[in-house]
Design an enzyme around this catalytic site. Structure first.
Site, PDB file in Angstrom:
ATOM      1  N   ASP A  60       8.894  -2.488   1.119  1.00  0.00           N
ATOM      2  CA  ASP A  60      10.399  -2.152   1.605  1.00  0.00           C
ATOM      3  C   ASP A  60      10.169  -2.445   3.262  1.00  0.00           C
ATOM      4  O   ASP A  60       9.176  -2.518   3.869  1.00  0.00           O
ATOM      5  CB  ASP A  60      11.022  -0.793   1.334  1.00  0.00           C
ATOM      6  CG  ASP A  60       9.797   0.458   1.455  1.00  0.00           C
ATOM      7  OD1 ASP A  60      10.032   1.359   0.874  1.00  0.00           O
ATOM      8  OD2 ASP A  60       9.017   0.278   2.333  1.00  0.00           O
ATOM      9  N   ASP A  62      11.820  -1.440   6.669  1.00  0.00           N
ATOM     10  CA  ASP A  62      12.433  -0.320   7.345  1.00  0.00           C
ATOM     11  C   ASP A  62      12.734  -0.742   8.712  1.00  0.00           C
ATOM     12  O   ASP A  62      11.711  -1.397   9.238  1.00  0.00           O
ATOM     13  CB  ASP A  62      11.537   0.984   7.385  1.00  0.00           C
ATOM     14  CG  ASP A  62      11.457   1.712   6.146  1.00  0.00           C
ATOM     15  OD1 ASP A  62      12.033   1.337   5.085  1.00  0.00           O
ATOM     16  OD2 ASP A  62      10.331   2.560   6.076  1.00  0.00           O
ATOM     17  N   ASP A 143       2.632   8.664  11.683  1.00  0.00           N
ATOM     18  CA  ASP A 143       1.294   9.399  11.335  1.00  0.00           C
ATOM     19  C   ASP A 143       0.245   8.489  11.621  1.00  0.00           C
ATOM     20  O   ASP A 143      -0.903   9.321  12.198  1.00  0.00           O
ATOM     21  CB  ASP A 143       1.545   9.549   9.767  1.00  0.00           C
ATOM     22  CG  ASP A 143       1.622   8.423   8.955  1.00  0.00           C
ATOM     23  OD1 ASP A 143       2.277   7.313   9.634  1.00  0.00           O
ATOM     24  OD2 ASP A 143       2.011   8.431   7.716  1.00  0.00           O
TER      25      ASP A 143
END
Ligand code: ATP
Ligand code: MG
Length: 426
Positions: A60, A62, A143
């Site tokens: 996807d 983002d 992260d």
């Protein structure tokens, strides 16, 4: 919280990287251009940048921006604000004959709650104390370094604040910041590190790996729903075996699955189902549940012809139910996992199993037989005899086509009974 590194980001201009617009989703490009025209920053962020740079197709696209959620909403009609903890926007795109496409647009986040929120609209406020931040702050609170690169639509450059490009070249998953801090802040990151490493065939940075080891039991504080979501991604990608094997080495497995006390054979079973077809894996959460608890169940209740099915039913129920309730897995999946293992106990009875014909026509039969065969291979042919028996039984049994043909064959007409002769009394 993490101190934000003030060193300048590495900026790679368009001619020096391989992220071409042709590889970016058209709707995502349209969205970024519209944000830009309205005077905002618009970056492609996260996994899409990483995947395109690696030559993989992103799942996807983002987008990160300095527009606030309410500003995003007023720009796009087809937009919904979601999230209680962090507000972000979902922009919907209709697709003929398919589910709507959703592109996630989020405002750059920082670490500290904002001191002055007076300029914000109520829909911009959320439970996080509303920490909107700069692009640099946003990158540093992600992260892993390879997940924190930006693609800037204004000049098509790559912006790398945390050293992601270097780690991408080296093939390393490196946590951003101090492991003790970042893993305590969100323990799910420990599992995600393993997941990305396996998926991308990367190593894990030694500091990050040591951090997982020393924080492993902290995973108990993670949200079960989020962990289950990560497991589902891993199942869909067919990487449960290698990820959980690694988790076991680092001490992460038993806090995740305390019900799986015996681990001998678990990872081989997971590997087996990982190799299954893609469509199959999507609807097969129950086989993974069964794989995790099967060795524990067999260790407490021998898989053999002498085990009564009532005893087996009880032994199967214990760990399966415990695991499913821990992860709020539905009763339907729990039931299927239990039936799958119980089927192995039925099969283990071999010749002496009375309901052979009925059971062998049920859908669970072949699934349980597959599990039993796999378990047999893992256990060096301990169940060869019973596997051979069922192979032979299946070969002799009518094939479904034969059963159909029999059904279609016209019934023999009964010869009419001779009319009964009147008796002398009547
Ligand atoms: P995938 O291809 O699986 O979607 P992804 O990198 O896009 O991989 P997502 O789970 O979709 O992963 O998350 C999007 C981005 O959000 C990540 O790339 C990362 O930058 C950030 N992110 C996700 N989870 C965390 C987390 N727990 N802590 C910090 N940042 C996170
Ligand atoms: Mg993603």
């Amino acid at each position: 919280m993490q101190p934000v590194d003030t060193t300048k980001p590495i900026i790679v201009p368009r001619p020096d990287h391989n992220l071409s617009r042709a590889l970016v989703d058209d709707d995502a490009l349209w969205l970024m251009r519209k944000l830009r025209k309205a005077g905002f920053k618009a970056f492609l962020v996260g996994g899409a940048v990483r995947d395109i740079l690696l030559g993989n197709e992103p799942k996807d696209f983002d987008i990160g921006t300095d527009a606030t959620p309410s500003q995003i909403k007023s720009l796009f009609r087809n937009c919904r604000l979601i999230g209680r903890r962090f507000r972000l926007a979902h922009v919907y795109f209709r697709r003929k004959g398919a589910q709507d496409k959703i592109i996630e647009v989020s405002t750059f986040r920082g670490d500290r709650p904002m001191e002055d929120t007076s300029g914000l609209k109520p829909e911009d406020l959320d439970l996080s104390g509303n920490a909107f931040g700069s692009p640099a702050e946003d990158a540093w609170r992600r992260d892993f370094t390879v997940n924190a690169m930006f693609y800037d639509i204004s000049d098509f450059s790559i912006i790398d604040h945390t050293g992601g490009l270097d780690d991408l070249k080296k093939g390393v998953i490196k946590l951003i910041g101090e492991p003790d801090v970042r893993f305590t802040e969100d323990p799910v990151r420990m599992l995600r590190a393993l997941e990305f490493a396996v998926r991308l065939d990367f190593a894990i940075d030694p500091g990050t790996e040591a951090g997982i080891k020393s924080n492993a039991t902290g995973i108990l504080a993670a949200s079960q729903a989020r962990l289950r979501e990560e497991f589902r991604h891993m199942q869909q990608r067919g990487i449960m075996g290698p990820v959980l094997r690694w988790a076991h080495r680092l001490g992460l497995f038993s806090p995740l699955f305390s019900q799986a006390e015996v681990t001998d054979g678990v990872f081989e079973l997971l590997d087996h189902y990982d190799r299954g077809g893609n469509d199959k894996r999507n609807s097969m959460e129950y086989v993974y549940v069964a794989s995790l608890v099967m060795p524990t169940i067999v260790a407490s209740c021998p898989l053999g012809p002498d085990t009564g099915l009532d005893t087996a039913t009880e032994a199967v129920a214990g760990p399966t139910t415990a695991l499913c309730s821990n992860y709020q897995i539905s009763a339907h999946i729990r039931h299927k996992a239990r039936e799958l293992i119980l089927g192995c106990y039925r099969l283990a009875k071999g010749r002496s199993y009375k309901a052979k014909a009925k059971f062998s026509r049920k859908a669970e039969f072949m699934n349980s037989f597959e599990l039993l065969k796999c378990w047999n291979t893992i256990n060096d042919g301990e169940y060869d005899e019973v596997v051979q028996f069922w192979d032979g039984y299946l070969a002799e049994r009518d094939t479904p086509q034969q059963v159909q043909a029999k059904r279609r064959r016209p019934r023999r007409r009964r010869r009419p009974r001779p009319a009964s002769k009147p008796t002398s009394e009547s």
